[in-house]
Design an enzyme around this catalytic site. Structure first.
Site, mmCIF file in Angstrom:
data_model
loop_
_atom_site.group_PDB
_atom_site.id
_atom_site.type_symbol
_atom_site.label_atom_id
_atom_site.label_comp_id
_atom_site.label_asym_id
_atom_site.label_seq_id
_atom_site.Cartn_x
_atom_site.Cartn_y
_atom_site.Cartn_z
ATOM 1 C CG ASP A 240 10.980 -79.230 49.769
ATOM 2 O OD1 ASP A 240 9.759 -79.318 49.560
ATOM 3 O OD2 ASP A 240 11.512 -78.275 50.364
ATOM 4 C CE LYS B 39 10.234 -74.239 47.587
ATOM 5 N NZ LYS B 39 9.861 -73.804 48.955
ATOM 6 C CG ASN C 54 4.403 -84.868 52.525
ATOM 7 O OD1 ASN C 54 5.174 -84.772 53.479
ATOM 8 N ND2 ASN C 54 3.137 -84.511 52.601
ATOM 9 C CG ASN D 78 4.965 -79.002 57.816
ATOM 10 O OD1 ASN D 78 4.787 -80.133 58.242
ATOM 11 N ND2 ASN D 78 5.669 -78.759 56.710
ATOM 12 C CB CYS E 257 10.693 -83.992 75.206
ATOM 13 S SG CYS E 257 11.426 -85.647 75.194
ATOM 14 C CB CYS F 114 4.138 -66.509 50.715
ATOM 15 S SG CYS F 114 5.782 -67.087 51.163
ATOM 16 C CB CYS G 112 8.844 -88.364 75.800
ATOM 17 S SG CYS G 112 8.723 -87.897 74.058
ATOM 18 C CB CYS H 275 11.581 -90.235 72.905
ATOM 19 S SG CYS H 275 12.412 -89.008 73.948
#
Length: 383
Positions: free
Chosen positions: A96, A119, A142, A176, A221, A242, A295, A300
């Site tokens: 995080d 965090k 990130n 997200n 997919c 928030c 896809c 994948c």
């Protein structure tokens, strides 16, 4: 006889010793009597407790051999990490880049004095106090940037309990689409099994999903409507605001996720491929989605080809159809069941059969209308 004071004290001490021995003997006698008078149900109960303790020890020993990576240590991820820590997971990798804010206090896990800390740092401090036997590895960055994504893939493929081996499972607890797609891309390329989770913007519904590259639908997919409508998700969030969140919904989703993790790792029960949660209606939809051959993720599609090859090489299980034994109605008494309706009566009671091409028959016919006329005499004669 003349007794000295020393002799009297010795005698008193000896009396106390004898009294204590007598009490111990009585306690032993009562204990034996109690054990003899115990009912069979109580003995079964104690034996069950012993078996449960044994199973619990086996559970703890098994769970200590696994490594899980948790991406996103927010409302769902922090509670997920805490549950896994209390279960005795072998190693936890936490990813995080956000900091603890006072606005996060409406959720579980974090505390006001941790505001300002990253965090992952705050989570590690709390989790180590809960279970110091768990091995922790934290990364405050990130994962969507190019450099961090490369390092993220390296830790997923080499950050197991035994260094150099891959983790056993990756859990997505991010909020997200960009981060979910990064996890999806990494796991598809590595062939890493992972679980995705999420809570809706209105905070009253959520879901968990097991994703096996090549076998089940990945996150690319079936993209969400936000992406299908070409809307930038950054425009959906306002700075300093928030999203709505309920600790109850976060806790329910985290509990469902960890329960699914335990079932998958320890191989018991039925692992959910997709499990939703609607708090307004107490609705838990389940389903399984197959991978999309078209896809957009090339890794994948590659994993799908590998899965097809493995399925083709796997020995086929022959299904043997057992014919049911025909039970004849013949019996030594000569009793038989005979219909009282003749074929002519049955034909008369059936409707007309339409003209159909050769080879086609009707399943049933509409019975012909039968009109019955009763006279007044007939009615009163039956009363």
């Amino acid at each position: 006889f003349v007794f000295t004071m020393a002799t009297v004290e010795e005698l008193k001490l000896r009396v106390r010793e004898l009294e204590n021995e007598l009490i111990k003997c009585k306690q032993k006698q009562y204990h034996v009597t109690f054990m003899l008078l115990m009912s069979k149900c109580e003995l079964v109960y104690f034996l069950t407790l012993i078996c449960m303790n044994f199973v619990l020890q086996m559970f703890v020993q098994k769970i200590r051999t696994f490594t899980v990576a948790v991406v996103g240590v927010g409302g769902v991820g922090s509670v997920t990490a805490e549950m896994l820590t209390r279960c005795g997971i072998g190693k936890l990798l936490l990813f995080d880049y956000d900091k603890v804010e006072l606005a996060n206090m409406n959720r579980l896990f974090f505390q006001p004095h941790q505001a300002g800390l990253s965090k992952v740092e705050a989570a590690e401090h709390t989790l180590r106090n809960i279970n110091p036997d768990v091995s922790f590895e934290t990364h405050n960055y990130n994962i969507t940037t190019m450099e961090n994504f490369t390092h993220f893939m390296d830790r997923i493929s080499h950050g197991g309990l035994e260094e150099g081996k891959p983790v056993d499972l990756v859990l997505s607890c991010v909020d997200n689409f960009e981060a979910r797609m990064a996890i999806n891309t990494a796991c598809n390329e590595l062939g890493q099994i992972w679980m995705e989770s999420g809570v809706s913007e209105n905070a009253v519904s959520g879901h968990i999903q097991l994703i096996i590259p090549g076998e089940t639908a990945c996150f690319a997919c079936a993209p969400p409507l936000v992406v299908a409508a070409n809307i930038d998700e950054k425009t959906l969030k306002r700075e300093g605001v928030c999203a709505a969140s309920l600790p109850t919904t976060m806790g329910v989703v985290a509990g469902l996720l960890v329960q699914n993790v335990l079932k998958y790792l320890l191989k018991f029960g039925t692992v959910s491929y997709y499990l939703g949660y609607n708090a307004m209606q107490d609705f838990f939809p389940t389903m399984a989605m197959k991978a999309n051959p078209q896809c957009n993720d090339r890794y994948c599609r590659r994993q799908q080809e590998e899965y097809k090859k493995q399925e083709a090489e796997r020995p086929k299980v022959k299904v043997v159809e057992v014919e049911e034994e025909v039970v004849h109605e013949d019996n030594e008494w000569g009793i038989e069941l005979v219909s009282e309706v003749t074929d002519a009566e049955l034909q008369a009671a059936s409707g007309s059969v339409p003209d159909l091409p050769e080879g086609i028959t009707v399943a049933y016919t509409i019975p012909a209308k039968v009109s019955v006329v009763y006279s007044v005499k007939d009615i009163y004669s039956n009363v």
